[in-house]
Design an enzyme around this catalytic site. Structure first.
Site, short mmCIF file in Angstrom:
data_model
loop_
_atom_site.label_atom_id
_atom_site.label_comp_id
_atom_site.label_asym_id
_atom_site.label_seq_id
_atom_site.Cartn_x
_atom_site.Cartn_y
_atom_site.Cartn_z
N GLU A 152 25.56 67.55 77.23
CA GLU A 152 25.65 68.35 78.46
C GLU A 152 24.40 68.25 79.32
OE1 GLU A 152 28.42 69.36 79.20
OE2 GLU A 152 29.48 70.18 77.48
N HIS A 165 23.57 77.33 76.92
CA HIS A 165 25.03 77.16 76.82
C HIS A 165 25.42 77.40 75.37
CE1 HIS A 165 28.99 75.55 76.53
NE2 HIS A 165 28.61 74.45 75.90
N HIS A 168 28.92 78.75 72.55
CA HIS A 168 30.35 78.97 72.36
C HIS A 168 30.56 80.33 71.70
CE1 HIS A 168 31.01 74.28 72.11
NE2 HIS A 168 30.42 74.67 73.23
N HIS A 207 36.05 76.56 76.60
CA HIS A 207 34.78 75.97 76.15
C HIS A 207 33.74 77.02 75.73
CE1 HIS A 207 31.74 72.48 77.01
NE2 HIS A 207 31.32 73.26 76.05
#
Ligand code: 13P
Length: 238
Positions: free
Chosen positions: A83, A102, A104, A165
């Site tokens: 990413e 980022h 999850h 995501h």
């Protein structure tokens, strides 16, 4: 945890933030990635390496085009996170931002799997910079399309969800970006819980604007962050 001044301090700070993300239950395995702005580019977690196996030397220094930066502390030749575009594009477009997280996290991701963002059901949503937290549309992980969708969803915000995501948060420091990731996950959990009784009533634009003004006055939470948007965000509905 401090951002530090030298390359090694920054590596230790980023590693500690990455491991902290897993330790507080926001992430698992090799999911997620974190970055920190450095001179000439960014320091980012490597791709597909469990955080508990990561050392400071595994973090990757890249320029905004993803090319390796000369950095004496990079010794393992790891590939940057898949990413990296998302991180580099956010840092390029948001000069007030120094760190991107980022992950999850379960509840934020559950909402995002329905393509749903977080509406103004609770006043703390304002911590992300406006009256809602948007959900960016789906695109394959690591793609330019996903980066473009996330950058758009983050307009006037410091957090967004990514459909099917996870979530992304921004801060003027790693601490701020991490704290916001915890807040987004908590709000997502509360919203999912509230939805058990049907769609909850929402706060009005005026009420959310008052909250933003109050938080700004009190330097509350994310509003103690110099990168936090002004209370009178142009995105706040009137
Ligand atoms: P990386 O291991 O390449 O950072 O990928 C993890 C991830 O969450 C992709 O979105």
């Amino acid at each position: 945890m401090a951002d530090g001044c030298g390359p090694l301090d920054q590596r230790r700070a980023l590693l500690s933030a990455a491991q902290g993300l897993n330790a507080c239950g926001l992430n698992q395995g090799t999911a997620g990635n974190l970055s920190l702005r450095i001179p000439g580019g960014l320091l980012i977690t490597p791709s597909s390496l469990p955080y508990e196996q990561m050392g400071p030397e595994d973090l990757v220094a890249i320029d905004p085009q993803g090319r390796p930066l000369a950095d004496s502390a990079t010794t393992t030749g790891r590939a940057p996170s898949s990413e990296w575009r998302l991180h580099a594009d956010i840092l390029a477009r948001r000069p007030e931002i120094a760190a991107v997280v980022h992950c999850h996290s379960v509840h934020a991701t559950a909402l995002a799997c329905h393509g749903r963002g977080i509406p103004p059901f609770h006043y703390m949503v304002v911590q992300a910079g406006g009256p809602d937290i948007r959900c960016a549309g789906y695109a394959t992980f690591g793609s330019q399309e996903l980066s473009d969708l996330a950058v758009a969803a983050l307009r006037e915000r410091r957090a967004c969800l990514l459909a099917h995501h996870g979530q992304v948060t921004l801060g003027s420091s790693l601490e701020q970006a991490l704290a916001l990731a915890v807040e987004v996950e908590t709000l997502a959990q509360m919203y999912l819980q509230a939805l058990q009784l049907g769609e909850p009533p929402l706060l009005s634009g005026e009420e959310m604007e008052e909250v933003a003004e109050q938080m700004q006055r009190r330097h509350y939470g994310a509003f103690s962050d110099p990168a936090a948007p002004p209370g009178q965000s142009p995105d706040l509905p009137r």
